[in-house]
Design a protein around this motif. Sequence first.
Motif, PDB file in Angstrom:
ATOM      1  N   ALA A   3      48.077  66.553   7.958  1.00  0.00           N
ATOM      2  CA  ALA A   3      48.366  67.796   8.684  1.00  0.00           C
ATOM      3  C   ALA A   3      49.612  67.631   9.533  1.00  0.00           C
ATOM      4  N   GLN A   4      49.714  66.516  10.223  1.00  0.00           N
ATOM      5  CA  GLN A   4      50.837  66.304  11.125  1.00  0.00           C
ATOM      6  C   GLN A   4      52.131  65.963  10.402  1.00  0.00           C
ATOM      7  N   ASN A   5      52.039  65.246   9.299  1.00  0.00           N
ATOM      8  CA  ASN A   5      53.255  64.795   8.605  1.00  0.00           C
ATOM      9  C   ASN A   5      53.681  65.674   7.439  1.00  0.00           C
ATOM     10  N   LEU A   6      52.731  66.407   6.864  1.00  0.00           N
ATOM     11  CA  LEU A   6      53.049  67.218   5.689  1.00  0.00           C
ATOM     12  C   LEU A   6      52.753  68.706   5.894  1.00  0.00           C
ATOM     13  N   ASN A   7      52.284  69.088   7.086  1.00  0.00           N
ATOM     14  CA  ASN A   7      51.856  70.467   7.372  1.00  0.00           C
ATOM     15  C   ASN A   7      50.747  70.931   6.442  1.00  0.00           C
ATOM     16  N   ASN A   8      50.032  70.005   5.831  1.00  0.00           N
ATOM     17  CA  ASN A   8      48.970  70.309   4.875  1.00  0.00           C
ATOM     18  C   ASN A   8      47.646  70.343   5.630  1.00  0.00           C
ATOM     19  N   GLN A   9      47.122  71.550   5.823  1.00  0.00           N
ATOM     20  CA  GLN A   9      45.911  71.728   6.617  1.00  0.00           C
ATOM     21  C   GLN A   9      44.635  71.690   5.784  1.00  0.00           C
ATOM     22  N   PHE A  10      44.765  71.691   4.456  1.00  0.00           N
ATOM     23  CA  PHE A  10      43.594  71.852   3.590  1.00  0.00           C
ATOM     24  C   PHE A  10      43.364  70.692   2.635  1.00  0.00           C
TER      25      PHE A  10
END
Length: 179
Positions: free
Chosen positions: A69-76
């Motif tokens: 989430a923090q490094n790739l903006n991937n929340q899912f």
Amino acid sequence: MKKLFTVTLLVVTAFIATTTAVSAQSASQSYIEKFKDNAIRIMHETGVPASIILGVAMHESGSGKSAIAQNLNNQFGVKGGGGAVYYRHNKKVKSSYRRYESVLDSFNDFARIMTQRKQFSHLADQLSSYDYKGWAKGIQRSGYASSKKWSAQVLGIINKYDLDELDKAPEQKELAEAN
């Protein structure tokens, strides 16, 4: 003396546990405040409940605290995208998770997956944006996560933070508050 040490240790442990829980809840409340308007807008555009968007994102990303989430903006936890690379503790990490330009892009892609991928698109046809329980159970049955507890965990987050309130139209909220 031993009894005093044991009592002191229990008090310190309880304090740490309480502080950690309050900190996690505060981070979750902050996450909700930051992204609830985006989730509501996406719900109105796609029919995917805002409570599902936020509940799944919070579950999968630890309310935005996970490394992806923090490094790739991937929340899912969406995989794919050609092996994104990021640095963690001065080490290069090659990831099988998809990189997004922003958290909002991740939210939009989740809604796209839910409404356009054959595996999940039947949910949008069968369920309303008010049926968050049906969505959570349907997403799990359709193979989004391997854990048998996944939908219960997501529903627990939704219930804990009353995220289903985000799914209601303004007039429904007024009726519910009047009763």
